[in-house]
Design a protein around this motif. Structure first.
Motif, mmCIF file in Angstrom:
data_model
loop_
_atom_site.group_PDB
_atom_site.id
_atom_site.type_symbol
_atom_site.label_atom_id
_atom_site.label_comp_id
_atom_site.label_asym_id
_atom_site.label_seq_id
_atom_site.Cartn_x
_atom_site.Cartn_y
_atom_site.Cartn_z
ATOM 1 N N VAL A 98 0.801 -1.295 -0.046
ATOM 2 C CA VAL A 98 -0.032 0.118 0.082
ATOM 3 C C VAL A 98 1.033 1.215 -0.080
ATOM 4 O O VAL A 98 1.925 1.257 0.769
ATOM 5 C CB VAL A 98 -0.754 -0.098 1.307
ATOM 6 N N HIS A 99 0.710 2.310 -0.842
ATOM 7 C CA HIS A 99 1.446 3.452 -1.005
ATOM 8 C C HIS A 99 0.375 4.768 -0.804
ATOM 9 O O HIS A 99 -0.766 4.412 -0.721
ATOM 10 C CB HIS A 99 1.990 3.573 -2.347
ATOM 11 N N THR A 100 1.283 5.776 -0.650
ATOM 12 C CA THR A 100 0.465 7.072 -0.651
ATOM 13 C C THR A 100 0.888 8.049 -1.817
ATOM 14 O O THR A 100 1.983 8.469 -2.074
ATOM 15 C CB THR A 100 0.688 7.858 0.754
ATOM 16 N N ALA A 154 -7.793 3.104 -4.998
ATOM 17 C CA ALA A 154 -7.254 4.007 -4.078
ATOM 18 C C ALA A 154 -8.522 4.621 -3.215
ATOM 19 O O ALA A 154 -9.578 4.689 -3.828
ATOM 20 C CB ALA A 154 -6.632 5.174 -4.665
ATOM 21 N N GLU A 214 -4.541 6.681 -0.566
ATOM 22 C CA GLU A 214 -4.295 5.496 -0.211
ATOM 23 C C GLU A 214 -4.361 4.381 -1.275
ATOM 24 O O GLU A 214 -5.426 3.985 -1.682
ATOM 25 C CB GLU A 214 -4.855 4.947 1.116
ATOM 26 N N VAL A 222 -3.291 1.078 -4.092
ATOM 27 C CA VAL A 222 -2.679 -0.119 -4.514
ATOM 28 C C VAL A 222 -2.557 -0.387 -6.055
ATOM 29 O O VAL A 222 -3.536 0.189 -6.544
ATOM 30 C CB VAL A 222 -3.194 -1.414 -3.498
ATOM 31 N N ASP A 238 -6.767 -7.975 3.821
ATOM 32 C CA ASP A 238 -6.720 -6.558 4.165
ATOM 33 C C ASP A 238 -7.154 -5.810 2.893
ATOM 34 O O ASP A 238 -7.729 -4.626 3.007
ATOM 35 C CB ASP A 238 -5.187 -6.015 4.311
ATOM 36 N N GLU A 239 -6.944 -6.299 1.576
ATOM 37 C CA GLU A 239 -7.213 -5.427 0.739
ATOM 38 C C GLU A 239 -8.938 -5.397 0.182
ATOM 39 O O GLU A 239 -9.484 -4.734 -0.054
ATOM 40 C CB GLU A 239 -6.734 -6.022 -0.662
ATOM 41 N N ARG A 279 -10.176 -2.948 2.280
ATOM 42 C CA ARG A 279 -9.961 -1.596 1.886
ATOM 43 C C ARG A 279 -10.836 -1.284 0.881
ATOM 44 O O ARG A 279 -11.474 -0.295 0.503
ATOM 45 C CB ARG A 279 -8.565 -1.457 1.370
#
Length: 355
Positions: free
Chosen positions: A34-36, A63, A98, A100, A248-249, A252
């Motif tokens: 996960v990135h920002t 996102a 946020e 992916v 987790d995805e 999200r």
């Protein structure tokens, strides 16, 4: 007509990927996890209409997009290939996502890059007419050889004949140059206008006239043909808890989806939406309590309907009877505790077997 849906656009090029500068068009430095992605201050250009301005994004993955406004408020949306344009509610904001590197159905995007980011001043009148024409065409396809199709299409053609459309070569080619078919027809000239102008006042007035004419004609057709049956339409998001993504995805994905839906309900009060699976709501209570409270309010208002009465949407072929009973027991207990009612409708639209 699709090339004239916008009047102007401005690229947004102040992006950072996990704090590191990332240029428009550049690939992500890393695609795992996960990135920002963030962008500094975005300002509505002078002379633009806030009500007609959208944020148009293709960031390379799915996102949770958050807009932080100058007054301290914020709003969030789900960003994916089907939800890329977002209306602005203030003239100044900053952007964070946020994100992916995944596409719909959890498919990995191994070539994730910062594809597109711009503010677009849309032409609301052209877009409304375009959508009405698309609805006529899609209805004609769905109705097939029904008696109403021919007069419906002929009235759309009559409305199109009212348009005063740009025809000068240079601005026309500059507008349509991005089209794939234009790239195939010829070598485009080097002196294309990078920001071709939209419709002028006379041309836009002809769009309004054509749309009003078509709407009047469709109303007349509707009066001539009595309704045949009724059907109800409700929004729904089919969210698999075990699919091509880790748990987790899945959590999200639910949060992104529910942010999108609550925002749509606020914008379109006539919208109704239903969602099954108590487990999704239980995840949301932990992951985003404020969003969960918003959903509870929309349930009370009648816009959001929890449905199905089960903990998840289970397979109905392999599990034992006791397992299915407990799906209902724990699901109904949860829905009664959180939303004040139990469900009378079972919801298994994607079950693998009913034997």
């Amino acid at each position: 007509m699709s090339f004239w849906l916008s009047r102007e656009h401005v690229d947004l090029d102040d992006w950072k990927f996990d704090g590191e500068r990332l240029a428009l068009g550049a690939p992500w430095p890393r695609i795992d996890g996960v990135h920002t992605l963030s962008h500094g201050r975005v300002q509505l250009p002078q002379g633009w209409s806030l009500e007609e301005t959208v944020l148009d994004l293709g960031l390379g993955g799915e996102a949770l997009l958050t807009l932080d406004h100058a007054d301290g408020s914020s709003e969030s949306f789900g960003l994916d290939p089907f939800h890329r344009r977002f209306r602005l509610s203030s003239a100044t904001c900053s952007i964070s996502a946020e994100i992916v590197a995944r596409l719909p159905l959890g498919v990995p995007n191994r070539a994730a890059h910062l594809e597109r980011a711009r503010l677009v001043w849309i032409d609301d009148q052209v877009e409304s007419f375009y959508r009405l024409l698309a609805l006529v065409v899609q209805s004609g396809i769905a109705l097939g050889d029904d008696v109403v199709v021919e007069p419906m299409i002929s009235r759309a053609e009559r409305a199109l004949a009212l348009l005063e459309w740009p025809s000068a070569t240079a601005p026309y080619v500059s507008r349509t140059a991005p089209g794939e078919w234009m790239q195939k027809i010829w070598a485009l000239p080097d002196d294309l206008d990078a920001r071709p102008s939209g419709l002028d006042q006379l041309q836009r007035a002809s769009v309004v006239e054509a749309m009003m004419q078509l709407q009047d004609d469709l109303d007349e057709l509707k009066a001539m043909h009595a309704p045949r049956g009724r059907f109800a339409v409700s929004g729904h998001a089919h969210l698999d808890l075990a699919w091509l993504w880790p748990m987790d995805e899945a959590r999200r994905k639910a949060m992104r989806t529910f942010h999108t839906v609550t925002g749509l309900i606020k914008r379109y009060p006539e919208l109704t939406f239903n969602q099954s699976s108590a487990q999704l709501y239980a995840f949301l209570e932990e992951d985003d309590p404020q969003l969960f409270e918003c959903i509870q309010e929309q349930v009370v208002a009648g816009a959001w309907e929890p449905i199905g009465g089960m903990w998840v949407e289970p397979d109905a072929n392999m599990p034992a009877g006791e397992s299915l009973v407990r799906q209902l027991l724990y699901g109904q207990r949860y829905f009664r505790a959180r939303f004040g009612s139990i469900h009378k409708t079972c919801w298994l639209p994607d079950c693998f077997g009913f034997t």
